[in-house]
Design a protein around this motif. Structure first.
Motif, PDB file in Angstrom:
ATOM      1  N   UNK A  10       0.830  -1.210   0.000  1.00  0.00           N
ATOM      2  CA  UNK A  10       0.000   0.000   0.000  1.00  0.00           C
ATOM      3  C   UNK A  10       0.862   1.257   0.000  1.00  0.00           C
ATOM      4  N   UNK A  11       0.526   2.180  -0.888  1.00  0.00           N
ATOM      5  CA  UNK A  11       1.153   3.496  -0.879  1.00  0.00           C
ATOM      6  C   UNK A  11       0.393   4.366   0.125  1.00  0.00           C
ATOM      7  N   UNK A  12       1.105   4.910   1.091  1.00  0.00           N
ATOM      8  CA  UNK A  12       0.464   5.739   2.120  1.00  0.00           C
ATOM      9  C   UNK A  12       0.422   7.181   1.620  1.00  0.00           C
ATOM     10  N   UNK A  13      -0.642   7.509   0.927  1.00  0.00           N
ATOM     11  CA  UNK A  13      -0.720   8.818   0.258  1.00  0.00           C
ATOM     12  C   UNK A  13      -1.917   9.641   0.724  1.00  0.00           C
ATOM     13  N   UNK A  14      -2.602   9.189   1.770  1.00  0.00           N
ATOM     14  CA  UNK A  14      -3.805   9.904   2.202  1.00  0.00           C
ATOM     15  C   UNK A  14      -3.533  11.209   2.912  1.00  0.00           C
ATOM     16  N   UNK A  15      -2.390  11.282   3.593  1.00  0.00           N
ATOM     17  CA  UNK A  15      -2.058  12.493   4.327  1.00  0.00           C
ATOM     18  C   UNK A  15      -2.620  12.530   5.734  1.00  0.00           C
ATOM     19  N   UNK A 158     -10.055  20.238   2.325  1.00  0.00           N
ATOM     20  CA  UNK A 158      -9.070  19.839   1.313  1.00  0.00           C
ATOM     21  C   UNK A 158      -9.155  18.352   0.988  1.00  0.00           C
ATOM     22  N   UNK A 159     -10.172  17.701   1.544  1.00  0.00           N
ATOM     23  CA  UNK A 159     -10.356  16.268   1.329  1.00  0.00           C
ATOM     24  C   UNK A 159     -10.848  16.006  -0.088  1.00  0.00           C
ATOM     25  N   UNK A 160     -10.195  15.079  -0.781  1.00  0.00           N
ATOM     26  CA  UNK A 160     -10.572  14.741  -2.155  1.00  0.00           C
ATOM     27  C   UNK A 160     -10.572  13.235  -2.343  1.00  0.00           C
ATOM     28  N   UNK A 161     -11.226  12.805  -3.410  1.00  0.00           N
ATOM     29  CA  UNK A 161     -11.205  11.390  -3.769  1.00  0.00           C
ATOM     30  C   UNK A 161     -10.650  11.236  -5.178  1.00  0.00           C
ATOM     31  N   UNK A 162      -9.852  10.213  -5.367  1.00  0.00           N
ATOM     32  CA  UNK A 162      -9.246   9.952  -6.667  1.00  0.00           C
ATOM     33  C   UNK A 162     -10.331   9.512  -7.651  1.00  0.00           C
ATOM     34  N   UNK A 163     -10.423  10.139  -8.827  1.00  0.00           N
ATOM     35  CA  UNK A 163     -11.480   9.782  -9.772  1.00  0.00           C
ATOM     36  C   UNK A 163     -11.326   8.385 -10.363  1.00  0.00           C
ATOM     37  N   UNK A 164     -10.136   7.808 -10.255  1.00  0.00           N
ATOM     38  CA  UNK A 164      -9.909   6.481 -10.833  1.00  0.00           C
ATOM     39  C   UNK A 164     -10.174   5.359  -9.831  1.00  0.00           C
ATOM     40  N   UNK A 165      -9.597   5.461  -8.631  1.00  0.00           N
ATOM     41  CA  UNK A 165      -9.718   4.351  -7.671  1.00  0.00           C
ATOM     42  C   UNK A 165     -10.599   4.679  -6.461  1.00  0.00           C
ATOM     43  N   UNK A 166     -10.924   5.955  -6.280  1.00  0.00           N
ATOM     44  CA  UNK A 166     -11.767   6.334  -5.158  1.00  0.00           C
ATOM     45  C   UNK A 166     -11.032   6.533  -3.846  1.00  0.00           C
ATOM     46  N   UNK A 167      -9.710   6.316  -3.841  1.00  0.00           N
ATOM     47  CA  UNK A 167      -8.952   6.544  -2.603  1.00  0.00           C
ATOM     48  C   UNK A 167      -9.101   8.003  -2.167  1.00  0.00           C
ATOM     49  N   UNK A 168      -9.037   8.210  -0.868  1.00  0.00           N
ATOM     50  CA  UNK A 168      -9.200   9.547  -0.299  1.00  0.00           C
ATOM     51  C   UNK A 168      -7.849  10.129   0.101  1.00  0.00           C
ATOM     52  N   UNK A 169      -7.722  11.444  -0.021  1.00  0.00           N
ATOM     53  CA  UNK A 169      -6.468  12.102   0.334  1.00  0.00           C
ATOM     54  C   UNK A 169      -6.713  13.569   0.647  1.00  0.00           C
ATOM     55  N   UNK A 170      -5.760  14.158   1.368  1.00  0.00           N
ATOM     56  CA  UNK A 170      -5.768  15.592   1.638  1.00  0.00           C
ATOM     57  C   UNK A 170      -4.904  16.280   0.586  1.00  0.00           C
ATOM     58  N   UNK A 171      -5.491  17.236  -0.107  1.00  0.00           N
ATOM     59  CA  UNK A 171      -4.761  17.987  -1.136  1.00  0.00           C
ATOM     60  C   UNK A 171      -4.004  19.129  -0.464  1.00  0.00           C
ATOM     61  N   UNK A 178      -4.529  19.072  -6.938  1.00  0.00           N
ATOM     62  CA  UNK A 178      -4.150  17.654  -6.979  1.00  0.00           C
ATOM     63  C   UNK A 178      -5.368  16.822  -7.352  1.00  0.00           C
ATOM     64  N   UNK A 179      -5.195  15.903  -8.294  1.00  0.00           N
ATOM     65  CA  UNK A 179      -6.329  15.138  -8.805  1.00  0.00           C
ATOM     66  C   UNK A 179      -6.270  13.671  -8.409  1.00  0.00           C
ATOM     67  N   UNK A 180      -5.062  13.104  -8.410  1.00  0.00           N
ATOM     68  CA  UNK A 180      -4.914  11.666  -8.225  1.00  0.00           C
ATOM     69  C   UNK A 180      -4.450  11.314  -6.815  1.00  0.00           C
ATOM     70  N   UNK A 181      -4.764  10.077  -6.408  1.00  0.00           N
ATOM     71  CA  UNK A 181      -4.243   9.596  -5.127  1.00  0.00           C
ATOM     72  C   UNK A 181      -2.723   9.674  -5.151  1.00  0.00           C
ATOM     73  N   UNK A 182      -2.123   9.211  -6.260  1.00  0.00           N
ATOM     74  CA  UNK A 182      -0.684   9.347  -6.490  1.00  0.00           C
ATOM     75  C   UNK A 182      -0.436   9.123  -7.975  1.00  0.00           C
ATOM     76  N   UNK A 183       0.635   9.692  -8.497  1.00  0.00           N
ATOM     77  CA  UNK A 183       0.988   9.451  -9.891  1.00  0.00           C
ATOM     78  C   UNK A 183       1.352   7.989 -10.094  1.00  0.00           C
ATOM     79  N   UNK A 184       1.988   7.393  -9.109  1.00  0.00           N
ATOM     80  CA  UNK A 184       2.406   5.997  -9.212  1.00  0.00           C
ATOM     81  C   UNK A 184       1.210   5.057  -9.310  1.00  0.00           C
ATOM     82  N   UNK A 185       0.168   5.328  -8.539  1.00  0.00           N
ATOM     83  CA  UNK A 185      -1.002   4.458  -8.509  1.00  0.00           C
ATOM     84  C   UNK A 185      -1.920   4.681  -9.710  1.00  0.00           C
ATOM     85  N   UNK A 186      -2.347   5.907  -9.921  1.00  0.00           N
ATOM     86  CA  UNK A 186      -3.380   6.178 -10.917  1.00  0.00           C
ATOM     87  C   UNK A 186      -2.992   7.228 -11.954  1.00  0.00           C
TER      88      UNK A 186
END
Length: 200
Positions: A10-15, A158-171, A178-186
């Motif tokens: 798991x990539x820890x990208x939620x913040x 600043x809470x967002x959800x990735x449009x591809x996988x739905x993961x949540x993160x703080x922008x 910021x649009x994606x959970x991470x560039x590496x993931x999505x």
């Protein structure tokens, strides 16, 4: 400690801790998904990785991770994760949040908050949890508290959800784009697909 556990992927990208917890499935946008917390041992391993517990607590909890009590607790973990995702994803998409959406978290707060204490040390006062030794609730307690804090702070804006996988993160970007959970993931896979369609 178990090596090459599923949770190591798991990539820890939620913040935030509670967001990284919610992101312990491969995707929220597809029915077919990998659950990185298939067993309680997986959760114990993830909690060690995210500094919720220390190695001595890891050993105690791992020794009890295949008991009937552990299986019951795992069901609570997954129910909480689903309820928390529903609540926070609605918040990220600026949808109305009703009392039913916060009811599960309220129940968790009622069950966990009585165990929180302040401990005084020579140079600092710390928040700690006073559960009995090898009590599984120590795994969820900091997550419950973090979710509570997030929802009461301006940071939740600043809470967002990735449009591809739905993961949540703080922008935390300066422009808030910021649009994606991470560039590496999505991000990289979507950009590669867009490039392919532009150039085929």
């Amino acid at each position: 400690m178990v090596k090459n556990n599923l949770t190591d992927e798991i990539i820890l990208c939620g913040g935030r801790l509670c967001l990284d917890f919610v992101n312990t499935v491969s995707t929220w946008t597809e029915e077919s998904k990998k659950d990185y917390v298939e067993t309680l041992n997986d959760l114990v391993h993830w909690c060690l990785r995210t500094d919720i517990i220390e190695k001595k607590e890891y050993k105690r909890l791992s020794a009890r991770a295949e008991t009937d009590e552990a299986n019951l607790f795992l069901k609570e973990v997954k129910a909480f994760r689903q309820a928390l995702y529903t609540l926070l994803s609605r918040r990220s998409n600026h949808k109305k949040i009703s009392s039913s959406h916060v009811s599960f978290l309220n129940t968790m707060l009622q069950n966990y908050m009585p165990y929180i204490v302040l401990e005084s040390y020579p140079d600092v006062i710390k928040r700690e949890w006073k559960f009995p030794k090898a009590d599984f609730r120590i795994l969820l307690a900091p997550i419950v508290y973090d979710a509570y804090e997030l929802l009461l702070k301006n940071e939740s804006e600043k809470l967002k959800s990735c449009p591809k996988c739905g993961w949540l993160f703080i922008d935390t970007t300066k422009n808030g784009k910021r649009k994606w959970c991470s560039m590496q993931m999505c991000g990289s896979s979507v950009k590669a697909l867009e490039w392919y369609h532009r150039n085929k």
